[in-house]
Design a protein around this motif. Structure first.
Motif, PDB file in Angstrom:
ATOM      1  N   THR A 120     151.145 -37.246-100.452  1.00  0.00           N
ATOM      2  CA  THR A 120     151.548 -36.047-101.196  1.00  0.00           C
ATOM      3  C   THR A 120     151.373 -34.790-100.331  1.00  0.00           C
ATOM      4  OG1 THR A 120     150.823 -37.196-103.170  1.00  0.00           O
ATOM      5  CG2 THR A 120     151.209 -34.858-103.422  1.00  0.00           C
ATOM      6  N   ASN A 121     150.414 -34.857 -99.395  1.00  0.00           N
ATOM      7  CA  ASN A 121     150.197 -33.743 -98.468  1.00  0.00           C
ATOM      8  C   ASN A 121     151.019 -33.885 -97.186  1.00  0.00           C
ATOM      9  OD1 ASN A 121     147.829 -31.751 -99.280  1.00  0.00           O
ATOM     10  ND2 ASN A 121     147.361 -33.757-100.151  1.00  0.00           N
ATOM     11  N   LYS A 122     152.004 -34.798 -97.254  1.00  0.00           N
ATOM     12  CA  LYS A 122     152.947 -34.999 -96.143  1.00  0.00           C
ATOM     13  C   LYS A 122     152.292 -35.510 -94.858  1.00  0.00           C
ATOM     14  CE  LYS A 122     156.669 -32.012 -97.694  1.00  0.00           C
ATOM     15  NZ  LYS A 122     156.303 -31.976 -99.095  1.00  0.00           N
ATOM     16  N   ILE A 123     151.276 -36.330 -95.023  1.00  0.00           N
ATOM     17  CA  ILE A 123     150.642 -36.988 -93.870  1.00  0.00           C
ATOM     18  C   ILE A 123     151.144 -38.440 -93.874  1.00  0.00           C
ATOM     19  CG2 ILE A 123     148.406 -37.680 -92.864  1.00  0.00           C
ATOM     20  CD1 ILE A 123     148.081 -34.784 -93.127  1.00  0.00           C
ATOM     21  N   ARG A 124     151.462 -38.972 -92.683  1.00  0.00           N
ATOM     22  CA  ARG A 124     151.911 -40.370 -92.600  1.00  0.00           C
ATOM     23  C   ARG A 124     150.691 -41.294 -92.660  1.00  0.00           C
ATOM     24  NH1 ARG A 124     155.572 -38.213 -88.947  1.00  0.00           N
ATOM     25  NH2 ARG A 124     154.095 -38.484 -87.247  1.00  0.00           N
ATOM     26  N   VAL A 125     150.791 -42.345 -93.488  1.00  0.00           N
ATOM     27  CA  VAL A 125     149.598 -43.168 -93.731  1.00  0.00           C
ATOM     28  C   VAL A 125     149.812 -44.627 -93.339  1.00  0.00           C
ATOM     29  CG1 VAL A 125     148.024 -44.029 -95.526  1.00  0.00           C
ATOM     30  CG2 VAL A 125     148.898 -41.691 -95.665  1.00  0.00           C
ATOM     31  N   THR A 126     148.809 -45.171 -92.633  1.00  0.00           N
ATOM     32  CA  THR A 126     148.731 -46.619 -92.413  1.00  0.00           C
ATOM     33  C   THR A 126     147.435 -47.102 -93.055  1.00  0.00           C
ATOM     34  OG1 THR A 126     149.867 -46.402 -90.304  1.00  0.00           O
ATOM     35  CG2 THR A 126     148.681 -48.461 -90.673  1.00  0.00           C
ATOM     36  N   MET A 127     147.542 -48.106 -93.916  1.00  0.00           N
ATOM     37  CA  MET A 127     146.337 -48.648 -94.560  1.00  0.00           C
ATOM     38  C   MET A 127     145.948 -49.961 -93.889  1.00  0.00           C
ATOM     39  SD  MET A 127     146.870 -47.978 -98.634  1.00  0.00           S
ATOM     40  CE  MET A 127     145.168 -48.426 -98.994  1.00  0.00           C
ATOM     41  N   VAL A 128     144.655 -50.085 -93.578  1.00  0.00           N
ATOM     42  CA  VAL A 128     144.152 -51.305 -92.922  1.00  0.00           C
ATOM     43  C   VAL A 128     143.049 -51.905 -93.782  1.00  0.00           C
ATOM     44  CG1 VAL A 128     143.024 -52.229 -90.861  1.00  0.00           C
ATOM     45  CG2 VAL A 128     144.539 -50.246 -90.653  1.00  0.00           C
ATOM     46  N   PHE A 129     143.199 -53.164 -94.149  1.00  0.00           N
ATOM     47  CA  PHE A 129     142.105 -53.822 -94.898  1.00  0.00           C
ATOM     48  C   PHE A 129     142.130 -55.333 -94.664  1.00  0.00           C
ATOM     49  CE2 PHE A 129     145.567 -52.711 -97.859  1.00  0.00           C
ATOM     50  CZ  PHE A 129     145.936 -53.948 -98.363  1.00  0.00           C
ATOM     51  N   PRO A 130     140.987 -55.978 -94.840  1.00  0.00           N
ATOM     52  CA  PRO A 130     140.890 -57.395 -94.461  1.00  0.00           C
ATOM     53  C   PRO A 130     141.542 -58.383 -95.430  1.00  0.00           C
ATOM     54  CG  PRO A 130     138.752 -56.566 -95.221  1.00  0.00           C
ATOM     55  CD  PRO A 130     139.678 -55.401 -95.203  1.00  0.00           C
ATOM     56  N   GLU A 131     141.740 -57.961 -96.679  1.00  0.00           N
ATOM     57  CA  GLU A 131     142.277 -58.918 -97.666  1.00  0.00           C
ATOM     58  C   GLU A 131     143.791 -59.102 -97.517  1.00  0.00           C
ATOM     59  OE1 GLU A 131     140.580 -56.164 -98.574  1.00  0.00           O
ATOM     60  OE2 GLU A 131     138.691 -56.883 -99.407  1.00  0.00           O
TER      61      GLU A 131
END
Ligand code: FDA
Ligand code: NAD
Length: 432
Positions: free
Chosen positions: A184-195
């Motif tokens: 929403t704040n116009k930041i590009r996001v990559t999510m990393v998680f083990p599951e």
């Protein structure tokens, strides 16, 4: 140096605020007999706002607007309110040791505070990456989110890299809510998680898929089934990339970490009975610990859930903090009139324009229902255990529909035919 109170609430979070309101409503104390001791510099506030309204690009929530107890549609308890009610706020003060036998607490400033009755409301702390052997996680652009100082840091870091890249570590509540706020704040996001999928503690694969697809449509990239091993930094010590176990480098202007919490029990270990399985202070249905002068509420308390046949649970959600706090005060002030707590576990979240609620326990066989398509979906799931509804989840419901699924769980509605339950979907709960 010391002070004596009749009632001390240790911790100044959600549970503390609701306990204070209950004391004031019941009037069971005189001026100067009740205090709240909090490490935080501000009066109790609605912590859920920190990953939602607080992070909005415009019209963001700020104190005093979200002190408790506005989250439950109740009074706004400002510092003025506490003063008027004769409740002492001992803010910016960490308790460093407790002596349950002597009924005293020692603060970081060397003051001894004594009590006749203590309510432990110390909540929990965010787990840190260094506890998993990751070095350098104290960099200035790595953010955790538990309190208002963390939220201010997150806002500042976010503003320092407009249009930049964020790596979000963890696919739980903090990960999902912060990823949405960052987008929403116009930041590009990559999510990393083990599951294999997000929200592994609660969501089914089918539910998780919907949110992951929705997030992907908003530009979020998912890197699942792996963890980070280290950071790449510039000469100033700022993180510039996250390095994964498979050697991949993810460019990062900022990192947000949400990898779970630990209940703040350490002051009382060896003094009160703990719930080893739940990692909290064990209490009875009156929220009373193994010492009859000490109660525990909120995230730190492991309490019996009648609906689950008395099974002991430690919940990490705001509704439970509010209700256990109020119940403990009722138990303290009117023990003979107060029955054991009969709590229906309730969790919720809001991200983008989506919103879901969950009631009960996610055990047993799952039946999905509803429309999983589009950006205004309405779908859900029932968990059926021993032929009865044990848990229910609904995305995009109305107030009446949420009420209906909560009642079906509360009543442990009988299910005779799983195929018929699937066919009826939400109507099953509404007809109940
Ligand atoms: P809480 O953590 O609120 O308060 C503990 C207090 O004790 C703090 O003030 C702390 O400083 C103080 N303290 C601890 N040790 C101390 C010591 N030794 N001396 C002095 N003070 C001490 N839940 C939900 O159902 N829906 C939601 O949308 C959200 N959203 C959400 C967002 C974010 C960012 C977080 C971090 C959490 C949520 N939650 C949530 C969870 C919810 O906020 C949480 O369950 C409650 O805050 C728990 O309330 P407590 O009062 O138990 O702990
Ligand atoms: P969580 O337990 O929801 O999720 C933790 C996540 O961390 C897991 O899903 C997993 O993906 C990840 N993880 C665990 N170890 C990891 C590792 N070594 N590397 C990378 N990832 C790892 O905890 P959270 O998201 O940190 O949330 C913290 C607390 O805040 C919880 O108590 C939660 O209930 C509360 N909270 C609740 C809400 C809500 O109810 N809507 C919103 C925000 C926060």
């Amino acid at each position: 140096m010391g002070r004596a109170f009749v009632y001390v609430i240790l911790g100044g979070g959600v549970a503390a605020g609701y306990a204070a309101l209950e004391f004031a409503r019941r009037g069971g104390y005189s001026r100067g007999e009740l205090c709240i001791i909090s490490e935080e510099a501000v009066a109790p506030y609605e912590r859920p706002a920190l990953s939602k309204g607080y992070l909005l690009p415009e019209g963001a929530a700020r104190l005093p607007g979200f002190h408790t107890c506005v989250g439950a549609g109740d009074e706004l308890l400002t510092t003025k309110w506490y003063k008027e009610q004769g409740i002492e706020l001992v803010l910016g003060t960490r308790v460093i040791s407790a002596d349950v036998r002597r009924k005293t607490l020692l603060t970081g400033t060397g003051e001894t505070i004594s009590y006749k009755t203590l309510i432990i409301a110390t909540g929990a702390r965010a787990l840190k990456l260094q506890e998993f052997g990751i070095q350098g996680s104290d960099a200035s652009n790595i953010c955790y989110l538990r309190n208002i100082d963390d939220a201010d840091k997150l806002v500042n870091v976010m503003k320092s890299c407009p249009g930049g890249n964020a790596v979000v570590i963890g696919g739980g509540y903090i990960g999902m809510e912060c990823a949405a706020a960052l987008v929403t704040n116009k930041i590009r996001v990559t999510m990393v998680f083990p599951e294999k999928h997000c929200m592994g503690r609660l969501f089914t694969v089918k539910n998780a898929e919907y949110y992951e697809n929705y997030y992907t449509s908003k530009g979020v990239t998912f890197v699942k089934g792996t963890v980070l091993t280290s950071f790449e930094k510039d000469t100033s010590g700022k993180v510039t990339a996250v390095i994964l176990k498979d050697s991949r480098h993810l460019p990062a202007d900022m990192v947000v970490v949400g990898i779970g919490i630990r209940a703040n029990t350490s002051l009382f270990e060896g003094q009160l009975v703990m719930s080893m399985e739940n990692g909290g202070i064990k209490v009875n249905g009156q929220l009373q610990t193994s010492d009859s002068s000490v109660y525990a509420v909120g995230d730190v308390a492991a309490f019996p859930i009648k609906l689950f046949d008395g099974d002991i649970r430690r919940l990490e959600h705001v509704d439970s903090a509010r209700r256990t706090a109020r119940h403990a005060v009722a138990s303290i002030l009117e023990p003979s009139k107060t029955r054991d707590i009969d709590y229906l576990p309730f969790f919720y979240s809001r991200v983008f324009t989506l919103s879901w609620q969950f009631y009960g326990d996610n055990v047993g066989e799952v039946v999905h229902f509803g429309d999983f398509t589009g950006s205004n979906p309405r779908f859900g799931a029932y968990w059926v255990n021993k032929g009865r509804i044990a848990g229910a989840y609904l995305e995009g419901g109305s107030r009446d529909e949420y009420e209906a699924i909560s009642v079906a769980v509360r009543r442990k509605a009988k299910v005779t035919n799983m195929a018929e339950l699937e066919r009826q979907g939400l109507s099953f709960a509404i007809q109940e």
